[in-house]
Motif scaffolding. Structure first.
Motif, mmCIF file in Angstrom:
data_model
loop_
_atom_site.group_PDB
_atom_site.id
_atom_site.type_symbol
_atom_site.label_atom_id
_atom_site.label_comp_id
_atom_site.label_asym_id
_atom_site.label_seq_id
_atom_site.Cartn_x
_atom_site.Cartn_y
_atom_site.Cartn_z
ATOM 1 N N ARG A 103 0.704 -1.185 -0.045
ATOM 2 C CA ARG A 103 -0.154 0.008 0.124
ATOM 3 C C ARG A 103 0.860 1.235 -0.062
ATOM 4 N NH1 ARG A 103 -5.351 -0.999 1.269
ATOM 5 N NH2 ARG A 103 -5.862 -3.364 1.221
ATOM 6 N N THR A 277 -11.279 4.351 -4.463
ATOM 7 C CA THR A 277 -10.728 2.792 -4.331
ATOM 8 C C THR A 277 -9.278 2.692 -4.722
ATOM 9 O OG1 THR A 277 -11.754 2.247 -6.385
ATOM 10 C CG2 THR A 277 -12.830 1.672 -4.463
ATOM 11 N N PRO A 279 -5.761 1.724 -3.212
ATOM 12 C CA PRO A 279 -5.497 0.796 -2.515
ATOM 13 C C PRO A 279 -4.115 1.306 -1.629
ATOM 14 C CG PRO A 279 -4.476 -0.052 -4.420
ATOM 15 C CD PRO A 279 -5.304 1.213 -4.883
ATOM 16 N N GLU B 41 -14.172 -6.296 1.436
ATOM 17 C CA GLU B 41 -13.222 -7.000 1.110
ATOM 18 C C GLU B 41 -13.287 -8.456 1.803
ATOM 19 O OE1 GLU B 41 -8.620 -7.180 0.295
ATOM 20 O OE2 GLU B 41 -10.004 -5.255 0.115
ATOM 21 N N ARG B 201 -4.998 -7.410 -2.788
ATOM 22 C CA ARG B 201 -5.669 -6.871 -1.464
ATOM 23 C C ARG B 201 -6.178 -5.511 -1.738
ATOM 24 N NH1 ARG B 201 -4.147 -11.773 -1.080
ATOM 25 N NH2 ARG B 201 -4.424 -12.718 0.706
ATOM 26 N N GLY B 202 -7.335 -5.298 -1.244
ATOM 27 C CA GLY B 202 -7.841 -3.740 -1.428
ATOM 28 C C GLY B 202 -7.911 -3.222 -2.732
ATOM 29 N N GLN B 203 -7.832 -4.365 -3.794
ATOM 30 C CA GLN B 203 -8.336 -4.045 -5.303
ATOM 31 C C GLN B 203 -9.291 -4.915 -5.811
ATOM 32 O OE1 GLN B 203 -5.292 -2.286 -7.974
ATOM 33 N NE2 GLN B 203 -3.626 -2.865 -6.468
ATOM 34 N N TYR B 204 -9.040 -5.966 -5.997
ATOM 35 C CA TYR B 204 -9.806 -7.066 -6.633
ATOM 36 C C TYR B 204 -9.436 -8.474 -6.533
ATOM 37 C CZ TYR B 204 -5.736 -7.080 -10.191
ATOM 38 O OH TYR B 204 -4.487 -7.318 -10.673
ATOM 39 N N ARG B 227 -14.324 -6.168 -8.003
ATOM 40 C CA ARG B 227 -13.521 -5.037 -7.484
ATOM 41 C C ARG B 227 -14.314 -4.803 -6.157
ATOM 42 N NH1 ARG B 227 -13.075 -0.384 -11.842
ATOM 43 N NH2 ARG B 227 -12.703 0.851 -10.060
ATOM 44 N N PHE B 228 -13.377 -4.235 -5.394
ATOM 45 C CA PHE B 228 -13.957 -3.843 -3.993
ATOM 46 C C PHE B 228 -13.988 -2.395 -4.152
ATOM 47 C CE2 PHE B 228 -10.958 -7.706 -3.232
ATOM 48 C CZ PHE B 228 -12.019 -8.539 -2.696
ATOM 49 N N ILE B 229 -14.993 -1.713 -4.071
ATOM 50 C CA ILE B 229 -15.464 -0.539 -3.832
ATOM 51 C C ILE B 229 -16.314 -0.226 -2.608
ATOM 52 C CG2 ILE B 229 -16.340 1.420 -5.079
ATOM 53 C CD1 ILE B 229 -16.096 0.066 -7.879
ATOM 54 N N LYS B 230 -15.633 0.493 -1.818
ATOM 55 C CA LYS B 230 -16.284 0.718 -0.406
ATOM 56 C C LYS B 230 -17.347 1.774 -0.334
ATOM 57 C CE LYS B 230 -16.236 -0.304 4.049
ATOM 58 N NZ LYS B 230 -16.818 -1.395 4.339
#
Lengths: 329, 528
Positions: A103, A277, A279, B41, B201-204, B227-230
């Motif tokens: 990150r 979004t 990361p 996620e 992680r955090g993306q897809y 896709r992870f979109i919070k």
């Protein structure tokens, strides 16, 4: 025979030694503070799953070492940290160092571009506004600064997405790259740059307004000082006057602000990272709090405290460079 | 009377009917990448370790269950036939032949036996209770599995559980390892139409077509990306910009759902969630003497305008609840139960009678309410509850908390008077909502009866129904449980709601099974 050690090195060494207890104190304090929050990562995990039975929950607690008293957990954590082992993230099922390194790049890229744009454009606009104080140019710049200052970043981000992505279709909505496009080389760089345009703009506009307003006030103040009048009387041109005499002195408070803001680099972009979004670390920190991912959160805080210490040191060095009356001691 | 806009629901239903007719008329196109929005996620992607729709939404395409559910009933996937012995102690499954794991090894009964004993019985949430009496799994030949139980297992219950709780995992990759730490938990190897590629992680998460899939000619898609979109607004924008093709489980805000339902680029609706129905609830702490009074709980129900809440909060995509079994419960559901129509005057009268008159401060009593942080509509439901209670002179204080705070506050520390959340119905009452009513749940277990409510009659009814083998008798027993629940009101199952999806019309064959988001999507195709 004694080797002459440059004073700057002695200074750096002393600051480094001072930093160690500060960081230990931060880590212990945050650890205990986080333990005060209700619930642990197992609760959050079970919440995500939509329920589990008691034996399952108990087994996870033992597995994660959460069945131990807080002091034991703290001791275990600090002992590991002393060897720079950040532990395991139970949320991501990866070592925390891997999670952080994944990150860090995104956040540094985003913050470095945003802050440098904000800083350069901000001081330039601030200086121009101050030189033409109360003119139409000044009014325009000052009003813009106020608008940027007053617009919440989530609103600015969403409006940009609506205009540039949904309506015009020029820029991607979010993410750091086009997934499943498999770009290589320069195509990849261009792709990432396109994805960073809106987040960088959203973030830098807000910082820009800080620098702009501070720079304008600072230039106005310095511009009235005696030595500026003296320089002008000696026949220095306006340009030289501005760059050599006014700006250099007016920059001091702005650099202070830059130092302060750089310290918040890791946490400051939660909103923008979440909406776009990206990361990055801001989003990770937020998620870690929600999911009670202690190890990851402590890792981020450790990283942050180191950055704060380093940036403070650099800011002090920069002070001395800008104003020779300030000595490193 | 129902006052929510049936026209809207009807319009949507007919719109999606038209869309699917049109789809039938066209030939499926091969190829393309479907991009799916995920709001949160996932920690791990092994459906034999985590029973959660979020996990199935991704892993359901990679790992297949033994049996799936379609609108016409149960369909064979990895198991082709199933039968039960007369005493209900043995369930025999025929397994599909010629199926290979993604790493090329054949799928056999050994995998089923290993997963059932090591994961379903020991480690999988919900399943460990379901399979508590599973003694062993025998493999008389590589393609026959016999489940041996120490107490009768109704085949109905077994079948109802299998689509969610019956995913075999490859024995050769798990045997002899620490199952919880196995690397394949985040990089699953299955038999499904899509093979796992990578999880950033955090993306897809990305999966690609399995060329060796046992359903010849499938799947149509080349690739699926989750896709992870919070941020819900950003997710809606991504849908509109065409970057995302589907967002399920109410992944965008209710306002955006209503707006996009009028946009002819999207199918918006609750189709495909028949198996994923949840109840919005009001939960009582019966340790509070005021709430232990049945009359007070009934008065509170009378004080809630459920139709209004359905119309404003759920935008019409819901039904009033009728106890612990939703309409999706099929034969086990009945609407022949006591109901509590909205009547604030009656509610006030009942509260007066119960001995709680309005005091000097204008209120009868005060309640500390914990709203579950499960998304926008749960929060709105809490705010509505507060407002509705104020009308019948009950003061409700909302204690805002995050997920761990809520779960501990309600289920472990019992630090609440009332709470609200939603609870998902999992195909069969025995494996889901009954834990809300049965007393004697282990202390502190989330989503169980931690309300201090104990009713011996109810406990016996629940235990009897769980081991009844005759489907008709079993259904009647669940009707009785529903009736008693609606009489005693330990919990108000106020609103029954499926989830809502927003799907781009470029996707075809979508939402064509009652648990579509969890299913394998082998027949999904993308118009290019």
């Amino acid at each position: 025979m004694k080797l002459p050690i440059p004073p700057i090195l002695i200074y750096a060494l002393r600051r480094l030694l001072q930093a160690v207890p500060v960081i230990i104190l931060i880590m212990v304090g945050t650890f205990l503070l986080l333990k005060l929050a209700p619930g642990d990562t197992v609760d959050a995990l079970v919440g995500d799953m939509g329920g589990a039975d008691a034996a399952f929950i108990e087994r996870l607690r033992v597995e994660y070492g959460l069945d131990q008293p807080v002091w034991v957990q703290l001791w275990r954590y600090m002992a590991k940290l002393a060897t720079f082992d950040f532990g395991w993230s139970f949320v991501y099922e990866q070592p925390v160092s891997t999670v952080l390194m994944d990150r860090l790049g995104t956040t540094l890229l985003l913050m470095a571009t945003s802050l440098s744009i904000a800083f350069t454009v901000g001081i330039a606009l601030g200086a121009i506004a101050a030189r033409r104080v109360y003119s139409a140019t000044d009014n325009l710049i000052s009003t813009l600064g106020l608008v940027f200052y007053a617009t919440p970043s989530f609103f600015l981000s969403l409006m940009m997405i609506y205009l540039f992505s949904v309506k015009l279709g020029w820029l991607p909505v979010g993410g750091i790259q086009t997934i499943a496009a498999f770009y290589k080389g320069w195509d990849h760089v261009v792709d990432v740059a396109l994805h960073l345009i809106m987040p960088t703009a959203a973030l830098s506009l807000i910082y820009l307004s800080f620098y702009l307003r501070l720079m304008r006030a600072s230039v106005l103040e310095v511009g009235d000082l005696d030595y500026v009048r003296t320089a002008r009387a000696k026949g220095a041109g306006e340009m030289r006057l501005m760059i050599h005499h006014i700006m250099r002195n007016a920059l001091l408070p702005v650099v202070t602000l830059l130092g302060l803001q750089f310290s918040t680099v890791l946490g400051g972009s939660v909103v923008v990272e979440t909406i776009f979004t990206l990361p990055g670390l801001g989003q990770l920190a937020y998620q870690s709090v929600v999911q009670r991912d202690m190890n990851t959160l402590m890792g981020i805080i450790f990283l942050c405290s180191i950055i704060v210490v380093v940036v403070n040191f650099l800011t002090d060095l920069l002070y001395a460079r800008l104003d020779s009356r300030i000595e490193l001691a | 009377m129902m006052s929510y806009p049936r026209t809207l629901v009807l319009a949507l239903a007919s719109a999606s009917a038209l869309a699917s007719t049109a789809a039938l008329a066209e030939d499926p196109q091969k190829g393309g990448t479907a991009v799916i929005h995920m709001i949160s996620e996932q920690r791990i992607l092994n459906p034999a370790l985590r029973a959660s729709t979020g996990v199935y939404n991704i892993s359901g395409k990679i790992v297949e269950p033994l049996i799936d559910k379609s609108y016409d009933g149960y369909v064979p996937v990895l198991a082709t036939e199933w039968s039960s012995s007369d005493d209900g102690l043995h369930i025999t499954l025929k397994l599909r032949e010629g199926v290979n794991w993604h790493d090329g090894k054949p799928f056999t009964c050994d995998d089923v036996a290993f997963t059932a004993i090591e994961m379903w019985k020991k480690l999988l949430n919900y399943s460990s209770a379901l399979q508590a009496n599973l003694e062993s799994v025998d493999c008389p030949d590589p393609h026959t599995a016999v489940f041996n139980y120490s107490k009768p297992m109704p085949i109905d219950l077994f079948l109802a559980a299998m689509p969610d709780l019956g995913h075999p995992m490859p024995k050769h990759l798990y045997e002899g390892t620490d199952i919880l730490k196995n690397e394949h938990n985040t990089a699953p190897v299955g038999t499904g139409p899509f093979k796992f590629v990578e999880y950033e992680r955090g993306q897809y998460v990305m999966a690609e077509k399995n060329e060796d899939y046992w359903r010849k000619g499938y799947p149509y898609l080349d690739r699926i990306v989750w896709r992870f979109i919070k941020d819900k607004s950003a997710a809606a924008a991504a849908l509109e910009a065409g970057e995302v093709h589907e967002s399920g489980f109410i992944g965008v805000s209710m306002a955006d759902i209503e707006r996009l339902s009028k946009d002819d680029r999207f199918d918006v609706g609750t189709k495909g969630y028949e198996n994923n129905v949840a109840h919005s609830t009001v939960e009582f702490n019966h340790r509070n003497p005021i709430l232990a009074d049945l009359k007070v709980r009934q008065a509170i129900y009378h004080g809630l305008d459920i139709d209004y809440a359905i119309k404003t909060i759920m935008r019409g995509f819901a039904k009033p609840g009728r106890g612990p079994v939703p309409t999706a419960g099929g034969a086990n559901y009945t609407d022949d139960v006591k109901t509590y129509p909205y009547d604030p005057e009656l509610a006030k009268k009942m509260l007066d009678e119960a001995g709680y008159p309005v005091k000097d401060d204008g209120f009868r009593f005060h309640l500390r309410h914990r709203p579950a942080p499960w998304g926008e509509y749960t929060q709105l439901w809490a705010e509505y509850f507060r407002q509705a209670m104020a009308e019948i002179n009950i003061d409700v204080e909302l204690l805002t908390n995050d997920a761990p705070g809520f779960l501990n506050g309600v289920y472990r520390d019992h630090d609440f008077d009332t709470a609200n959340g939603w609870h998902q119905f999992r195909s069969d009452p025995a494996v889901s909502t009954m834990v809300w009513l049965r007393s004697g749940q282990p202390e502190g277990t989330p989503w169980t009866n931690q309300f201090g409510w104990k009713d011996e009659v109810m406990d016996k009814m629940i235990d009897d129904a769980a081991s009844e083998l005759d489907p008709e008798k079993r259904a009647e027993m669940y009707h009785e449980i529903q009736r008693r629940e609606m009489e005693e009101l330990p919990v108000i199952f106020a609103i029954e709601h499926p989830f809502i999806s927003v799907t781009s019309k470029k996707l075809h064959n979508h939402h064509n099974t009652p648990r579509w988001n969890s299913s394998s999507w082998y027949d999904l195709w993308l118009e290019q």
